[in-house]
Design a protein around this motif. Structure first.
Motif, PDB file in Angstrom:
ATOM      1  N   LYS A  41       0.825  -1.201   0.000  1.00 53.97           N
ATOM      2  CA  LYS A  41       0.000   0.000   0.000  1.00 53.97           C
ATOM      3  C   LYS A  41       0.861   1.253   0.000  1.00 53.97           C
ATOM      4  O   LYS A  41       2.058   1.214   0.258  1.00 53.97           O
ATOM      5  CB  LYS A  41      -0.926   0.003   1.208  1.00 53.97           C
ATOM      6  N   MET A  42       0.208   2.369  -0.305  1.00 53.51           N
ATOM      7  CA  MET A  42       0.833   3.678  -0.243  1.00 53.51           C
ATOM      8  C   MET A  42       0.355   4.365   1.030  1.00 53.51           C
ATOM      9  O   MET A  42      -0.833   4.316   1.368  1.00 53.51           O
ATOM     10  CB  MET A  42       0.449   4.521  -1.466  1.00 53.51           C
ATOM     11  N   ILE A  43       1.282   4.995   1.741  1.00 57.28           N
ATOM     12  CA  ILE A  43       0.932   5.660   2.988  1.00 57.28           C
ATOM     13  C   ILE A  43       1.470   7.084   2.970  1.00 57.28           C
ATOM     14  O   ILE A  43       2.411   7.412   2.240  1.00 57.28           O
ATOM     15  CB  ILE A  43       1.486   4.904   4.214  1.00 57.28           C
ATOM     16  N   THR A  44       0.861   7.938   3.790  1.00 60.35           N
ATOM     17  CA  THR A  44       1.296   9.328   3.886  1.00 60.35           C
ATOM     18  C   THR A  44       2.498   9.434   4.821  1.00 60.35           C
ATOM     19  O   THR A  44       2.843   8.488   5.530  1.00 60.35           O
ATOM     20  CB  THR A  44       0.156  10.208   4.413  1.00 60.35           C
ATOM     21  N   ILE A  75       6.234  21.209 -12.213  1.00 63.39           N
ATOM     22  CA  ILE A  75       5.643  19.899 -12.462  1.00 63.39           C
ATOM     23  C   ILE A  75       4.787  19.512 -11.262  1.00 63.39           C
ATOM     24  O   ILE A  75       5.289  19.455 -10.138  1.00 63.39           O
ATOM     25  CB  ILE A  75       6.732  18.831 -12.698  1.00 63.39           C
ATOM     26  N   PRO A  76       3.493  19.252 -11.452  1.00 65.77           N
ATOM     27  CA  PRO A  76       2.643  18.856 -10.319  1.00 65.77           C
ATOM     28  C   PRO A  76       2.932  17.418  -9.900  1.00 65.77           C
ATOM     29  O   PRO A  76       3.141  16.545 -10.742  1.00 65.77           O
ATOM     30  CB  PRO A  76       1.227  19.005 -10.878  1.00 65.77           C
ATOM     31  N   PHE A  77       2.910  17.169  -8.605  1.00 63.91           N
ATOM     32  CA  PHE A  77       3.202  15.816  -8.130  1.00 63.91           C
ATOM     33  C   PHE A  77       2.534  15.573  -6.777  1.00 63.91           C
ATOM     34  O   PHE A  77       2.135  16.508  -6.079  1.00 63.91           O
ATOM     35  CB  PHE A  77       4.715  15.589  -8.008  1.00 63.91           C
ATOM     36  N   ILE A  78       2.418  14.304  -6.443  1.00 59.86           N
ATOM     37  CA  ILE A  78       1.934  13.850  -5.138  1.00 59.86           C
ATOM     38  C   ILE A  78       3.024  13.000  -4.517  1.00 59.86           C
ATOM     39  O   ILE A  78       3.619  12.155  -5.187  1.00 59.86           O
ATOM     40  CB  ILE A  78       0.639  13.029  -5.280  1.00 59.86           C
ATOM     41  N   GLN A  79       3.298  13.207  -3.251  1.00 60.54           N
ATOM     42  CA  GLN A  79       4.347  12.449  -2.570  1.00 60.54           C
ATOM     43  C   GLN A  79       3.731  11.505  -1.539  1.00 60.54           C
ATOM     44  O   GLN A  79       2.978  11.916  -0.656  1.00 60.54           O
ATOM     45  CB  GLN A  79       5.343  13.390  -1.896  1.00 60.54           C
ATOM     46  N   LEU A  80       4.052  10.203  -1.675  1.00 59.95           N
ATOM     47  CA  LEU A  80       3.605   9.176  -0.745  1.00 59.95           C
ATOM     48  C   LEU A  80       4.742   8.180  -0.531  1.00 59.95           C
ATOM     49  O   LEU A  80       5.763   8.241  -1.227  1.00 59.95           O
ATOM     50  CB  LEU A  80       2.369   8.443  -1.290  1.00 59.95           C
ATOM     51  N   GLN A 118       4.093   5.498 -13.174  1.00 57.80           N
ATOM     52  CA  GLN A 118       5.550   5.518 -13.171  1.00 57.80           C
ATOM     53  C   GLN A 118       6.087   4.266 -12.481  1.00 57.80           C
ATOM     54  O   GLN A 118       5.396   3.650 -11.671  1.00 57.80           O
ATOM     55  CB  GLN A 118       6.068   6.761 -12.459  1.00 57.80           C
ATOM     56  N   PRO A 119       7.320   3.868 -12.822  1.00 58.11           N
ATOM     57  CA  PRO A 119       7.927   2.719 -12.135  1.00 58.11           C
ATOM     58  C   PRO A 119       8.198   3.027 -10.672  1.00 58.11           C
ATOM     59  O   PRO A 119       8.248   4.189 -10.256  1.00 58.11           O
ATOM     60  CB  PRO A 119       9.247   2.515 -12.914  1.00 58.11           C
ATOM     61  N   VAL A 120       8.357   1.976  -9.887  1.00 59.31           N
ATOM     62  CA  VAL A 120       8.718   2.138  -8.477  1.00 59.31           C
ATOM     63  C   VAL A 120      10.108   2.748  -8.400  1.00 59.31           C
ATOM     64  O   VAL A 120      11.053   2.264  -9.015  1.00 59.31           O
ATOM     65  CB  VAL A 120       8.697   0.783  -7.746  1.00 59.31           C
ATOM     66  N   VAL A 177       7.552   9.855  -5.622  1.00 59.97           N
ATOM     67  CA  VAL A 177       7.042  11.125  -6.139  1.00 59.97           C
ATOM     68  C   VAL A 177       6.282  10.809  -7.425  1.00 59.97           C
ATOM     69  O   VAL A 177       6.874  10.388  -8.413  1.00 59.97           O
ATOM     70  CB  VAL A 177       8.171  12.135  -6.400  1.00 59.97           C
ATOM     71  N   LEU A 178       4.963  10.991  -7.395  1.00 62.42           N
ATOM     72  CA  LEU A 178       4.099  10.633  -8.521  1.00 62.42           C
ATOM     73  C   LEU A 178       3.774  11.891  -9.319  1.00 62.42           C
ATOM     74  O   LEU A 178       3.006  12.754  -8.862  1.00 62.42           O
ATOM     75  CB  LEU A 178       2.821   9.969  -8.009  1.00 62.42           C
TER      76      LEU A 178
END
Length: 355
Positions: A41-44, A75-80, A118-120, A177-178
């Motif tokens: 899973k992805m977590i904050t 560049i917009p991104f989400i970090q998890l 994106q790849p891991v 970083v997505l």
């Protein structure tokens, strides 16, 4: 006749007392028997950092949320963080070993559209930077013929860097970083879901461990030696770049490389199995490939940080509430109703004549 029985008994006794041959103890790799995709899973960041005090009360369950950030180059991104404790598969180590040939983290919006893929990513090395300050002393001989020592006012600083390969366990969190597509940026309050796709190859089927001197994983290492060698070379290149101060990412396998390595693994399996049955005392091997998909997780966009300004979902909700209240009051003022106050200006006094 008695002598014959005595000789037979002596022979059996002698054979039974011989030193037994050395028994090879199999060294099976220690893995969980079952892969649990629900544990991937992805977590904050707040979830990734454990609470310092055990006495600290846990907050009430809140809706998981994320923020959209913008990099310096807009560049917009989400970090998890990627987390896979007790999942039965150590994702980073399996990527390096070559058993995970393809891997992607996928983000979809409420419409089901892919907004990021994106790849891991993982930090292959940790940089140990050492700074050394050197002060040089100058010796000057004056008229008295006696040496005079003068300290240099500009000390020299030397920096040395050492790249140390990082080892990942299933208890580690791996920052991701997505990057979001420019035309697919979600709005405040919108929901997104994130999941992981893996192509996992594991052809091992209980080999005869004695063929590799007790190493039951020896055949598997033979199958994957080419892709593992490729990954080791890429890691060596990364190591040199890290030492030079560059920021670089571990390169994932291209589609052509994936096809070539799969064919190579299958060829080695067929060769080991043989035309007329398994060779060298092995049990039969089979090529086995799984396309694994983790359970999707849902997050809500709670904030957008752009150009140094932060917009929060709570502010947007409050502004909307105030706007709705103002609209309701304006609407009430503009409507004629029998329930309005009799002294209201819109009520005009009328005289109704009677016959």
């Amino acid at each position: 006749m008695n002598r014959l029985y005595f000789v037979s008994y002596l022979l059996l006794f002698t054979i039974g007392c011989q030193t037994p041959q050395q028994v090879i103890t199999p060294t099976f790799p220690k893995h969980t028997e079952q892969i649990n995709l629900n544990r991937i899973k992805m977590i904050t960041k707040s979830e990734a950092v454990p609470s310092e005090s055990k006495d600290t009360k846990k907050p009430l369950a809140q809706e998981p949320g994320v923020s959209i950030e913008y990099s310096e180059n807009k560049i917009p991104f989400i970090q998890l963080d990627l987390f896979f404790e007790d999942a039965g598969i150590s994702i980073i180590e399996e990527i390096i070993a070559g058993t995970i040939l393809e891997h992607h983290i996928i983000v979809r919006n409420q419409k089901g559209e892919v907004i990021a893929k994106q790849p891991v990513n993982f930090q292959a090395y940790e940089i140990l930077e050492t700074k050394t300050e050197v002060m040089r002393n100058k010796v000057i001989v004056g008229e008295s013929k006696k040496p005079v020592k003068v300290n240099s006012t500009t000390p020299e600083t030397k920096i040395s860097r050492e790249a140390i390969e990082r080892q990942y366990t299933d208890r580690d969190t791996v920052p991701q970083v997505l990057e979001i597509k420019e035309d697919k940026i979600p709005t405040l309050g919108e929901y997104i879901n994130i999941y992981l796709e893996l192509t996992y190859v594991n052809p091992q089927l209980e080999p005869n461990c004695e063929s590799y001197l007790g190493n039951c994983n020896g055949a598997k290492q033979k199958f994957f030696e080419d892709v593992t060698g490729r990954n080791r070379r890429e890691l060596d290149i990364l190591k040199n770049r890290y030492v030079e101060g560059e920021v670089a990412q571990f390169p994932s396998l291209t589609e052509k490389e994936q096809v070539d390595f799969k064919a190579n693994i299958k060829s080695k399996i067929d060769n080991l199995n043989g035309v007329f049955g398994p060779k060298h005392g092995f049990t039969k091997f089979m090529f086995r490939e799984w396309n694994l998909v983790s359970s999707p997780q849902y997050f809500r966009i709670l904030a957008i940080n752009k150009n140094g300004k932060q917009t929060l979902l709570e502010e947007r909700v409050e502004d909307k509430k105030q706007t709705d209240d103002s609209a309701d009051r304006s609407k009430a003022d503009g409507n004629d109703s029998i329930f309005d106050s009799p002294t209201h200006t819109k009520h005009k006094k009328r005289t109704i004549p009677t016959p």
